[in-house]
Design a protein around this motif. Structure first.
Motif, PDB file in Angstrom:
ATOM      1  N   LEU A  31     -45.162   0.277 -30.177  1.00  0.00           N
ATOM      2  CA  LEU A  31     -46.428   0.685 -29.562  1.00  0.00           C
ATOM      3  C   LEU A  31     -46.219   1.105 -28.112  1.00  0.00           C
ATOM      4  N   GLY A  32     -45.247   0.482 -27.454  1.00  0.00           N
ATOM      5  CA  GLY A  32     -44.960   0.825 -26.060  1.00  0.00           C
ATOM      6  C   GLY A  32     -44.495   2.262 -25.895  1.00  0.00           C
ATOM      7  N   ILE A  33     -43.708   2.734 -26.838  1.00  0.00           N
ATOM      8  CA  ILE A  33     -43.224   4.117 -26.761  1.00  0.00           C
ATOM      9  C   ILE A  33     -44.399   5.082 -26.903  1.00  0.00           C
ATOM     10  N   ALA A  34     -45.335   4.757 -27.787  1.00  0.00           N
ATOM     11  CA  ALA A  34     -46.529   5.598 -27.950  1.00  0.00           C
ATOM     12  C   ALA A  34     -47.353   5.589 -26.663  1.00  0.00           C
ATOM     13  N   ALA A  35     -47.511   4.419 -26.060  1.00  0.00           N
ATOM     14  CA  ALA A  35     -48.255   4.318 -24.797  1.00  0.00           C
ATOM     15  C   ALA A  35     -47.556   5.125 -23.705  1.00  0.00           C
ATOM     16  N   ASP A  36     -46.233   5.056 -23.668  1.00  0.00           N
ATOM     17  CA  ASP A  36     -45.468   5.818 -22.678  1.00  0.00           C
ATOM     18  C   ASP A  36     -45.671   7.323 -22.863  1.00  0.00           C
ATOM     19  N   MET A  37     -45.677   7.780 -24.114  1.00  0.00           N
ATOM     20  CA  MET A  37     -45.817   9.217 -24.382  1.00  0.00           C
ATOM     21  C   MET A  37     -47.193   9.729 -23.952  1.00  0.00           C
ATOM     22  N   VAL A  38     -48.233   8.996 -24.303  1.00  0.00           N
ATOM     23  CA  VAL A  38     -49.592   9.411 -23.924  1.00  0.00           C
ATOM     24  C   VAL A  38     -49.711   9.435 -22.400  1.00  0.00           C
ATOM     25  N   THR A  39     -49.191   8.407 -21.766  1.00  0.00           N
ATOM     26  CA  THR A  39     -49.253   8.317 -20.305  1.00  0.00           C
ATOM     27  C   THR A  39     -48.458   9.436 -19.650  1.00  0.00           C
ATOM     28  N   MET A  40     -47.267   9.711 -20.173  1.00  0.00           N
ATOM     29  CA  MET A  40     -46.434  10.777 -19.595  1.00  0.00           C
ATOM     30  C   MET A  40     -47.073  12.149 -19.756  1.00  0.00           C
ATOM     31  N   THR A  41     -47.739  12.385 -20.877  1.00  0.00           N
ATOM     32  CA  THR A  41     -48.408  13.675 -21.080  1.00  0.00           C
ATOM     33  C   THR A  41     -49.510  13.852 -20.040  1.00  0.00           C
ATOM     34  N   SER A  42     -50.304  12.826 -19.849  1.00  0.00           N
ATOM     35  CA  SER A  42     -51.378  12.871 -18.859  1.00  0.00           C
ATOM     36  C   SER A  42     -50.802  13.028 -17.445  1.00  0.00           C
ATOM     37  N   MET A  43     -49.714  12.295 -17.154  1.00  0.00           N
ATOM     38  CA  MET A  43     -49.077  12.382 -15.843  1.00  0.00           C
ATOM     39  C   MET A  43     -48.540  13.784 -15.597  1.00  0.00           C
ATOM     40  N   MET A  45     -49.619  16.655 -16.781  1.00  0.00           N
ATOM     41  CA  MET A  45     -50.720  17.583 -16.484  1.00  0.00           C
ATOM     42  C   MET A  45     -51.249  17.366 -15.063  1.00  0.00           C
ATOM     43  N   SER A  46     -51.345  16.114 -14.639  1.00  0.00           N
ATOM     44  CA  SER A  46     -51.812  15.814 -13.288  1.00  0.00           C
ATOM     45  C   SER A  46     -50.823  16.292 -12.231  1.00  0.00           C
ATOM     46  N   LEU A  47     -49.541  16.056 -12.464  1.00  0.00           N
ATOM     47  CA  LEU A  47     -48.520  16.501 -11.511  1.00  0.00           C
ATOM     48  C   LEU A  47     -48.477  18.021 -11.420  1.00  0.00           C
ATOM     49  N   CYS A  48     -48.669  18.668 -12.534  1.00  0.00           N
ATOM     50  CA  CYS A  48     -48.671  20.125 -12.574  1.00  0.00           C
ATOM     51  C   CYS A  48     -49.758  20.680 -11.642  1.00  0.00           C
ATOM     52  N   ALA A  49     -50.916  20.054 -11.679  1.00  0.00           N
ATOM     53  CA  ALA A  49     -52.035  20.497 -10.838  1.00  0.00           C
ATOM     54  C   ALA A  49     -51.714  20.344  -9.353  1.00  0.00           C
ATOM     55  N   VAL A  50     -50.921  19.347  -8.997  1.00  0.00           N
ATOM     56  CA  VAL A  50     -50.541  19.132  -7.594  1.00  0.00           C
ATOM     57  C   VAL A  50     -49.806  20.350  -7.047  1.00  0.00           C
ATOM     58  N   PHE A  51     -49.005  20.986  -7.896  1.00  0.00           N
ATOM     59  CA  PHE A  51     -48.202  22.122  -7.457  1.00  0.00           C
ATOM     60  C   PHE A  51     -48.854  23.469  -7.770  1.00  0.00           C
ATOM     61  N   GLY A  52     -50.119  23.437  -8.148  1.00  0.00           N
ATOM     62  CA  GLY A  52     -50.868  24.669  -8.375  1.00  0.00           C
ATOM     63  C   GLY A  52     -50.608  25.339  -9.704  1.00  0.00           C
ATOM     64  N   GLY A  53     -50.014  24.647 -10.631  1.00  0.00           N
ATOM     65  CA  GLY A  53     -49.736  25.218 -11.941  1.00  0.00           C
ATOM     66  C   GLY A  53     -50.697  24.678 -12.978  1.00  0.00           C
ATOM     67  N   SER A  54     -50.577  25.194 -14.162  1.00  0.00           N
ATOM     68  CA  SER A  54     -51.358  24.648 -15.265  1.00  0.00           C
ATOM     69  C   SER A  54     -50.527  24.754 -16.534  1.00  0.00           C
ATOM     70  N   LEU A  55     -50.682  23.757 -17.359  1.00  0.00           N
ATOM     71  CA  LEU A  55     -49.967  23.700 -18.631  1.00  0.00           C
ATOM     72  C   LEU A  55     -50.950  23.336 -19.726  1.00  0.00           C
ATOM     73  N   THR A  56     -50.683  23.795 -20.920  1.00  0.00           N
ATOM     74  CA  THR A  56     -51.487  23.342 -22.049  1.00  0.00           C
ATOM     75  C   THR A  56     -51.068  21.914 -22.358  1.00  0.00           C
ATOM     76  N   GLN A  57     -51.885  21.231 -23.124  1.00  0.00           N
ATOM     77  CA  GLN A  57     -51.550  19.859 -23.478  1.00  0.00           C
ATOM     78  C   GLN A  57     -50.248  19.809 -24.275  1.00  0.00           C
ATOM     79  N   GLU A  58     -50.029  20.802 -25.124  1.00  0.00           N
ATOM     80  CA  GLU A  58     -48.793  20.835 -25.921  1.00  0.00           C
ATOM     81  C   GLU A  58     -47.565  21.038 -25.036  1.00  0.00           C
ATOM     82  N   ALA A  59     -47.682  21.911 -24.039  1.00  0.00           N
ATOM     83  CA  ALA A  59     -46.558  22.130 -23.122  1.00  0.00           C
ATOM     84  C   ALA A  59     -46.299  20.874 -22.295  1.00  0.00           C
ATOM     85  N   ALA A  60     -47.371  20.218 -21.863  1.00  0.00           N
ATOM     86  CA  ALA A  60     -47.228  18.973 -21.110  1.00  0.00           C
ATOM     87  C   ALA A  60     -46.573  17.902 -21.966  1.00  0.00           C
TER      88      ALA A  60
END
Length: 122
Positions: A31-43, A45-60
């Motif tokens: 379950l921890g690996i699943a939690a890590d994956m969901v968290t990393m995907t969200s992270m 997308m958030s980090l991408c926005a910091v640098f002025g970029g955008s990614l689809t959820q699949e790319a993230a």
């Protein structure tokens, strides 16, 4: 990376690492690996926005998987220890979240640097 970008990345990475730690406190191996994956995907997308970029959820998700995979391959003992510790009552709720925080922090900063390079060249 500017000071403002670094400050934003710091907040994003730390808050997502804490969220992943909460998900890893549940004593169910895997379950921890699943939690890590969901968290990393969200992270991602958030980090991408910091640098002025955008990614689809699949790319993230793809970037998140690559970052987690690289971190796990560099630290296989930590990954194995994190999941196996959940089989020991009490110990798993301390060890797994701690290791998850370390791994997500590491992967998050690597990802932030990659995204900075990607979107500074764009």
């Amino acid at each position: 990376m500017t000071e403002d970008q670094e400050s934003k990345c710091h907040y994003i990475i730390h808050s997502h690492a804490v969220a992943a730690a909460a998900g890893n406190a549940v004593p169910v191996p895997g379950l921890g690996i699943a939690a890590d994956m969901v968290t990393m995907t969200s992270m991602t997308m958030s980090l991408c926005a910091v640098f002025g970029g955008s990614l689809t959820q699949e790319a993230a998700k793809a970037l998140a998987i690559a970052a987690i995979k690289n971190t796990m391959l560099k630290q296989p003992i930590k990954t194995l220890t994190k999941e196996l510790s959940k089989l020991i009552p009490g110990l798993g709720q301390i060890v797994a979240p701690s290791i998850s925080v370390v791994m997500l922090e590491s992967a998050g900063w690597v990802l932030a640097k990659e995204l900075e390079q990607k979107f500074s060249n764009a």
